[in-house]
Design a protein around this motif. Sequence first.
Motif, PDB file in Angstrom:
ATOM      1  N   LYS A  25     120.278  61.702  45.244  1.00  0.00           N
ATOM      2  CA  LYS A  25     120.142  63.001  45.895  1.00  0.00           C
ATOM      3  C   LYS A  25     118.855  63.054  46.722  1.00  0.00           C
ATOM      4  CE  LYS A  25     122.818  65.661  42.557  1.00  0.00           C
ATOM      5  NZ  LYS A  25     122.764  66.711  41.533  1.00  0.00           N
ATOM      6  N   ARG A  28     119.259  61.292  49.920  1.00  0.00           N
ATOM      7  CA  ARG A  28     120.025  62.110  50.863  1.00  0.00           C
ATOM      8  C   ARG A  28     119.116  63.123  51.559  1.00  0.00           C
ATOM      9  NH1 ARG A  28     124.351  61.198  53.713  1.00  0.00           N
ATOM     10  NH2 ARG A  28     125.656  63.007  53.924  1.00  0.00           N
ATOM     11  N   GLU A  31     116.891  61.154  53.882  1.00  0.00           N
ATOM     12  CA  GLU A  31     117.664  60.705  55.041  1.00  0.00           C
ATOM     13  C   GLU A  31     117.769  61.825  56.070  1.00  0.00           C
ATOM     14  OE1 GLU A  31     122.033  58.756  56.011  1.00  0.00           O
ATOM     15  OE2 GLU A  31     121.805  60.010  54.219  1.00  0.00           O
ATOM     16  N   ALA A  93     122.498  67.802  49.972  1.00  0.00           N
ATOM     17  CA  ALA A  93     122.336  66.835  48.876  1.00  0.00           C
ATOM     18  C   ALA A  93     123.360  67.024  47.760  1.00  0.00           C
ATOM     19  CB  ALA A  93     120.918  66.913  48.306  1.00  0.00           C
TER      20      ALA A  93
END
Length: 154
Positions: A25, A28, A31, A93
């Motif tokens: 998570k 994510r 990112e 996420a």
Amino acid sequence: SIAILLYLVHKFKTPDHWYPSDLQKRARVDEYLSWQHANIRAKGSKLFLTKVLLPLLTGQPLPPEKLEFATEELNVALKQFEEKFLQDKPFIAGSEISLADLVALVELMQPVCAGYDLFEERPKLTEWRRRVEEAVGKQLFQEAHEEIMNIKNL
């Protein structure tokens, strides 16, 4: 601003959903936070500058083709955002709001404040916005955006 948000998350031990301890998570969130600088932030800010700030500073509107180009660039980034980051999840996420959602919505509000309703005809984006606003608190969200929502009145 991202560095400041991460500092605050660590310093004040905020609830885990903001910057998850679960590595997948968190990856994510990271990112998205890395991607958004050159995409949502850059394209949304460009539209805001083109449509609102430059005409305020120069006293003249920009040529329509420049505005169209900025709008199309933002639309490409929005499509990528929906397909790559939102997919079919409530938040970026997963099932809970994170810093990624907060940063994303704040950046998307700039074009909205410029009079470009990027949520129109994007039901997935509209529902995500509603969930983020509810998670933050509608009143707090409105207070945070009050000044920028009135920028065109300058």
